[in-house]
Design a protein around this motif. Structure first.
Motif, short mmCIF file in Angstrom:
data_model
loop_
_atom_site.label_atom_id
_atom_site.label_comp_id
_atom_site.label_asym_id
_atom_site.label_seq_id
_atom_site.Cartn_x
_atom_site.Cartn_y
_atom_site.Cartn_z
N TYR A 1 9.42 10.09 -0.97
CA TYR A 1 9.82 8.69 -1.14
C TYR A 1 8.71 7.72 -0.73
O TYR A 1 8.58 6.63 -1.29
CB TYR A 1 11.08 8.39 -0.33
N TYR A 2 7.94 8.09 0.25
CA TYR A 2 6.82 7.31 0.78
C TYR A 2 7.21 5.84 0.98
O TYR A 2 6.61 4.90 0.45
CB TYR A 2 5.60 7.41 -0.14
N ASP A 3 8.24 5.66 1.81
CA ASP A 3 8.85 4.35 1.95
C ASP A 3 8.71 3.75 3.36
O ASP A 3 9.40 2.81 3.70
CB ASP A 3 10.32 4.42 1.58
N THR B 1 10.18 12.20 3.41
CA THR B 1 9.37 11.01 3.69
C THR B 1 8.14 11.00 2.79
O THR B 1 7.75 9.95 2.26
CB THR B 1 8.93 11.01 5.17
N LYS C 1 3.44 -1.54 4.43
CA LYS C 1 3.96 -1.46 3.07
C LYS C 1 3.16 -2.34 2.11
O LYS C 1 3.07 -2.04 0.91
CB LYS C 1 5.43 -1.89 3.03
#
Length: 422
Positions: A303-305, A300, A149
């Motif tokens: 949101y790309y979290d 996924t 992240k």
């Protein structure tokens, strides 16, 4: 002019039933009112009617609202060659960062897919250091989710899904296109168009059954398909779909269409949304299978979290499903009928016309009905009870694909219609 613009292989899609729906529904839609597609899914019905009515569309799944925004609201305000040039620039920035970590794996994958044995292909993907093995090092540190992240570039699909749903190079392409989309300063409708084009590319390349994304196939048992899918360029498919959005075949709308991302319960608590709605089209889930299971990869991507994965019996779920994905009560037998009764009464109270689609086995004696959340005959009885003489229904023979095997099953496609009298 084509009245369909497919993005996904969508369970229960109405693409092949549009003539049946239109024949029995269009004459009942007030021309000066909004047509509301409230379980819009992949948007086939919304898109079909967008040149004739103002459209509202809703779906509880985020990826669906992205597709709906693209289909209903995209207009080509940016010249496509300029847009592609900018995408390529940012794409290469991200891909070069990924190559700095995985260049040797890129080369090994290319050589193995070209000349390797099936055993060597399995070995390649089995050894790839994804985040779950705690064997991936970045700057001499184990690449935890928190570490990923913090990076200034995108690496989610490369480290989560390489070797399962997609190849290593394909996953890097997905990450790099997503990075480019996020980096560009563009309107939301254009961003949704680009994301939808990427959805399409992922659908074309994914190593799973029929383009659905529930879980990857077994490598050893499906090697021919794997080799075929791994040869697909995500970038090429993405650019191809982008060009289709810019083509004369894509229907533009002069209406102020709206897209919502509410659950069914949330939507019915917002009567102000329905103030100019004259007709609702509803295509709710038929079975107890959750749509978030089929297309969790798309959420996924949006949101790309860097999500946590669900654990099943002490191991990662086979589909690498994310924790806390949405579970619709409409796909639960204990709740579905009560929700639909509530919905029927809402339409009657507000004098809004309704077209309600539901597929059910054609032969209820020889075909199983245990996976269906509603009994169509109970639903028809409720329609007669609530709407009285203003209720009718029509049927069409149809065949549904069976996701558990290669066969199809014969169903009757029901269209229940309520036409209010003023």
């Amino acid at each position: 002019m084509k009245r369909e613009f497919p993005i996904l292989n969508y369970p229960g899609s109405k693409r092949n039933l549009l003539d049946f729906i239109n024949k029995n529904m269009s004459k009942r839609i007030p021309e000066d009112k909004v047509l509301f597609d409230i379980f819009a899914g992949s948007g086939s019905v919304s898109y079909f009617y967008k040149d004739r009515f103002q459209i509202y569309a809703n779906d509880a799944e985020k990826y669906s609202s992205v597709i709906l925004n693209a289909l209903l609201n995209f207009k080509p305000v940016i010249e496509k060659e300029y847009l592609i040039e900018k995408i390529n620039f940012h794409f290469n920035v991200n891909k070069n960062n990924i190559l700095g970590i995985f260049e040797d794996w890129f080369k090994r994958e290319e050589d193995t897919l070209l000349l390797g044995t099936p055993e060597e292909v399995e070995e390649l993907y089995g050894e790839f250091p994804n985040v779950w093995k705690m064997s991936l090092l970045i700057n001499n540190e184990i690449a935890t989710i928190d570490k990923l992240k913090s990076l200034p570039f995108y690496l989610l699909f490369t480290t989560y899904y390489s070797g399962s749903y997609f190849g290593i190079k394909q996953s890097a392409e997905i990450d790099s296109i997503r990075y480019a989309i996020e980096t560009l300063k563009i309107k939301d409708e254009t961003k949704c168009m680009l994301l939808s084009s990427l959805f399409f590319a992922m659908k074309e390349a994914i190593f799973s059954k029929d383009g659905h994304m529930a879980q990857p196939l077994n490598l050893g048992k499906n090697m021919d398909k794997l080799l075929k899918k791994r040869n697909i360029s995500i970038m090429d498919k993405f650019i191809g779909k982008l060009y289709e959005f810019y083509s004369d075949d894509f229907i533009l709308s002069g209406q102020h269409n709206k897209v919502f991302n509410f659950t069914f319960e949330e939507l019915l608590k917002k009567p102000e949304i329905f103030s100019n709605v004259g007709f609702i089209y509803a295509d709710p889930p038929y079975t107890d299978m959750q749509y978030s299971r089929y297309f969790h990869l798309l959420n996924t991507l949006v949101y790309y979290d860097y999500p946590e994965m669900s654990i099943y019996r002490g191991k990662l779920s086979k589909g690498l499903y994310t924790e806390n994905r949405y579970q619709s009560p409409l796909s639960q037998k204990s709740q579905a009928l009560n929700y639909q009764i509530q919905f029927f009464e809402f339409c009657k109270q507000h004098k809004i016309g309704l077209g309600f689609s539901f597929a059910y086995p054609a032969d209820i004696i020889s075909q199983q009905t245990n996976r269906y959340v509603l009994n169509i005959f109970e639903l028809i009885d409720q329609g007669k009870k609530i709407f009285g003489k203003n209720f009718e229904y029509f049927t069409q023979d149809y065949s549904h694909s069976n996701n558990r095997n290669s066969s199809s099953k014969k169903v009757l496609e029901y269209l229940l219609i309520y036409t209010p009298k003023f």
